[in-house]
Design an enzyme around this catalytic site. Structure first.
Site, PDB file in Angstrom:
ATOM      1  N   HIS A 254       0.820  -1.209   0.000  1.00 21.82           N
ATOM      2  CA  HIS A 254       0.000   0.000   0.000  1.00 21.82           C
ATOM      3  C   HIS A 254       0.857   1.264   0.000  1.00 21.82           C
ATOM      4  O   HIS A 254       0.527   2.265  -0.645  1.00 21.82           O
ATOM      5  CB  HIS A 254      -0.911  -0.031   1.245  1.00 21.82           C
ATOM      6  N   GLU A 284      -7.937   6.141  -7.096  1.00 23.88           N
ATOM      7  CA  GLU A 284      -6.841   6.360  -8.067  1.00 23.88           C
ATOM      8  C   GLU A 284      -7.391   7.100  -9.287  1.00 23.88           C
ATOM      9  O   GLU A 284      -6.894   6.975 -10.388  1.00 23.88           O
ATOM     10  CB  GLU A 284      -6.162   5.036  -8.393  1.00 23.88           C
TER      11      GLU A 284
HETATM   12  N1  LIG Z   1      -2.302   2.781  -1.984  1.00 23.88           N
HETATM   13  C1  LIG Z   1      -3.520   3.276  -2.156  1.00 23.88           C
HETATM   14  N2  LIG Z   1      -4.449   2.602  -2.847  1.00 23.88           N
HETATM   15  C2  LIG Z   1      -5.654   3.118  -3.032  1.00 23.88           C
HETATM   16  C3  LIG Z   1      -5.986   4.376  -2.537  1.00 23.88           C
HETATM   17  N3  LIG Z   1      -7.274   4.675  -2.888  1.00 23.88           N
HETATM   18  C4  LIG Z   1      -7.715   3.609  -3.597  1.00 23.88           C
HETATM   19  N4  LIG Z   1      -6.736   2.675  -3.693  1.00 23.88           N
HETATM   20  C5  LIG Z   1      -6.785   1.364  -4.346  1.00 23.88           C
HETATM   21  O1  LIG Z   1      -6.955   1.530  -5.711  1.00 23.88           O
HETATM   22  C6  LIG Z   1      -7.409   0.248  -6.216  1.00 23.88           C
HETATM   23  C7  LIG Z   1      -8.405   0.480  -7.318  1.00 23.88           C
HETATM   24  O2  LIG Z   1      -8.598  -0.756  -7.892  1.00 23.88           O
HETATM   25  P1  LIG Z   1      -9.677  -1.048  -8.991  1.00 23.88           P
HETATM   26  O3  LIG Z   1     -10.834  -0.083  -8.872  1.00 23.88           O
HETATM   27  O4  LIG Z   1      -9.980  -2.495  -8.944  1.00 23.88           O
HETATM   28  O5  LIG Z   1      -8.982  -0.656 -10.329  1.00 23.88           O
HETATM   29  P2  LIG Z   1      -7.590  -1.026 -10.980  1.00 23.88           P
HETATM   30  O6  LIG Z   1      -6.869  -2.123 -10.291  1.00 23.88           O
HETATM   31  O7  LIG Z   1      -6.849   0.256 -11.105  1.00 23.88           O
HETATM   32  O8  LIG Z   1      -8.016  -1.549 -12.355  1.00 23.88           O
HETATM   33  P3  LIG Z   1      -8.514  -0.702 -13.578  1.00 23.88           P
HETATM   34  O9  LIG Z   1      -8.982   0.621 -13.085  1.00 23.88           O
HETATM   35  O10 LIG Z   1      -9.639  -1.496 -14.170  1.00 23.88           O
HETATM   36  O11 LIG Z   1      -7.371  -0.580 -14.519  1.00 23.88           O
HETATM   37  C8  LIG Z   1      -7.977  -0.509  -5.008  1.00 23.88           C
HETATM   38  O12 LIG Z   1      -7.106  -1.566  -4.706  1.00 23.88           O
HETATM   39  C9  LIG Z   1      -7.940   0.508  -3.892  1.00 23.88           C
HETATM   40  O13 LIG Z   1      -7.656  -0.087  -2.643  1.00 23.88           O
HETATM   41  C10 LIG Z   1      -4.992   5.103  -1.793  1.00 23.88           C
HETATM   42  O14 LIG Z   1      -5.199   6.213  -1.297  1.00 23.88           O
HETATM   43  N5  LIG Z   1      -3.797   4.521  -1.623  1.00 23.88           N
END
Ligand SMILES: Nc1nc2c(ncn2[C@@H]2O[C@H](COP(=O)(O)OP(=O)(O)OP(=O)(O)O)[C@@H](O)[C@H]2O)c(=O)[nH]1
Length: 367
Positions: A254, A284
């Site tokens: 993370h 993200e």
């Molecule tokens: N390290 C970190 N991870 C985050 C944060 N906010 C969201 N995430 C992670 O971002 C990820 C988003 O994953 P998904 O929505 O499945 O999308 P993806 O893996 O980017 O896949 P695609 O968007 O389809 O390309 C999740 O694992 C969330 O836990 C943050 O502030 N910090």
């Protein structure tokens, strides 16, 4: 009120000018008193005129320094409180030394000199002024008793000095305490200001990436829409989503994911024109607003970001890590519901993901 502005000025130092005018009024009344004493034969005309004239001239000079703003250029405290207090002490002690007819009022005037700076002087300055006042009065009395014991009977002088010392000490304790309270209050106010600034910052910024958060973006977007209504020009919105970000978290932790988000936000900010703005929309996902820009112009901005990201090294985080993103662009016509435009950008982003990621798709408003 115009005459008040003329007398006091309008700038920052108005409060200090007001106090100095009050001092001038006190010295003027003091001069009237001296004149009455002279008239009644209780005081010699020469010393009376000197004391009144010099004190009025001195305070008038302070008033002019403050009123013309010259005191701001002298450096130090622009209210000139300490110099004015020191002047008051000197003129009082000197007046007493040249004519002890002032004996009845001397302690009260010295106390007034100490009280004058109570709301401005620091603890050290207040204590220093007290010592200086005591020393100046003591010196005037000692000098009088030594050189003219008839007009300055040593026993009377000693008694008066001890009364003055007791009262001046009491006032000085109050004055020093007041300065301490003011210093505490000042520190607390500074803390509150800092806390307020921090709260305002946090209300508008995303803590992780330090760029605008969703709330701030929404506010700016609404303001931009008003501008757009006036200019009648199209603006474009871009929703950006990092590809396979979950895998970054899952494979590298993370903390590495957080660092990637920070790097990405920095690259995004550098790709913007001065009129564009962007922020973290959530997770993200980032939203870019390009005022007065067509979808093509916005897509060009996305290309710049893609090029910047292609040469950004994430090796310090994870050796060999490559980050790509998908983007959905939507034009927003003047007056159009913002939510509809954002939905269109979201749909375009979805299509970019479906089409294999690492690309930009534009979605246009239905005709
Ligand atoms: N390290 C970190 N991870 C985050 C944060 N906010 C969201 N995430 C992670 O971002 C990820 C988003 O994953 P998904 O929505 O499945 O999308 P993806 O893996 O980017 O896949 P695609 O968007 O389809 O390309 C999740 O694992 C969330 O836990 C943050 O502030 N910090």
């Amino acid at each position: 009120m115009r005459w008040a502005d003329w007398l006091l000025g309008r700038g920052q130092g108005r409060g200090a000018v007001k106090l100095t005018l009050l001092a001038l009024a006190v010295y003027a009344l003091f001069a009237v008193n001296v004149a009455v004493q002279v008239h009644l034969g209780l005081m010699q005309a020469g010393p009376g005129a000197w004391v009144s004239g010099l004190s009025l001239a001195g305070i008038t000079a302070f008033y002019l320094l403050l009123r013309t703003g010259l005191s701001q250029q002298l450096g130090g405290d622009p209210s000139l409180t300490l110099p004015q207090s020191v002047f008051g002490v000197l003129i009082t002690a000197w007046g007493y030394a040249i004519d002890p007819a002032l004996r009845g009022a001397i302690i009260a005037i010295m106390l007034l000199n100490l009280v004058w700076g109570m709301f401005v002087l620091s603890q050290r300055q207040a204590f220093g002024l007290y010592l200086f006042g005591l020393a100046a009065l003591g010196a005037a009395m000692a000098w009088g008793a030594a050189t003219d014991p008839v007009r300055f009977p040593p026993a009377v002088e000693a008694l008066h000095f001890s009364f003055a010392a007791i009262l001046m000490t009491a006032v000085s304790v109050l004055s020093v305490n007041m300065a301490r309270l003011r210093a505490k209050l000042g520190a607390r106010t500074a803390d509150l200001h800092a806390a307020l600034e921090r709260i305002q910052y946090l209300a508008h910024h995303d803590e992780l990436t330090r760029i605008s958060n969703r709330r701030h973006l929404s506010e700016r977007l609404a303001a931009e829409q008003l501008n757009q209504r006036q200019s009648g020009q199209t603006m474009s919105l871009v929703l950006i989503d990092i590809d396979h970000f979950k895998a970054v978290n899952d494979l590298h932790g993370h903390a590495a994911g957080d660092a990637v988000l920070r790097h990405f936000a920095t690259a995004l900010q550098s790709a913007l024109r001065s009129t564009d703005f962007a922020g973290r929309w959530g997770g993200e996902e980032f939203l870019v607003v390009t005022p007065q820009a067509s979808a093509d112009t916005a897509a060009a901005l996305v290309d710049r970001l893609r090029a910047a990201l292609a040469v950004t090294s994430f090796d310090s985080l994870v050796p060999g890590l490559r980050i790509t993103f998908s983007a959905g662009v939507a034009e927003c016509a003047p007056g159009e519901d913002l939510h509809l435009a954002i939905d269109r950008a979201d749909r375009a982003l979805y299509r970019a993901k479906l089409a294999g990621r690492d690309r930009t798709v534009s979605e246009f408003a239905p005709l």
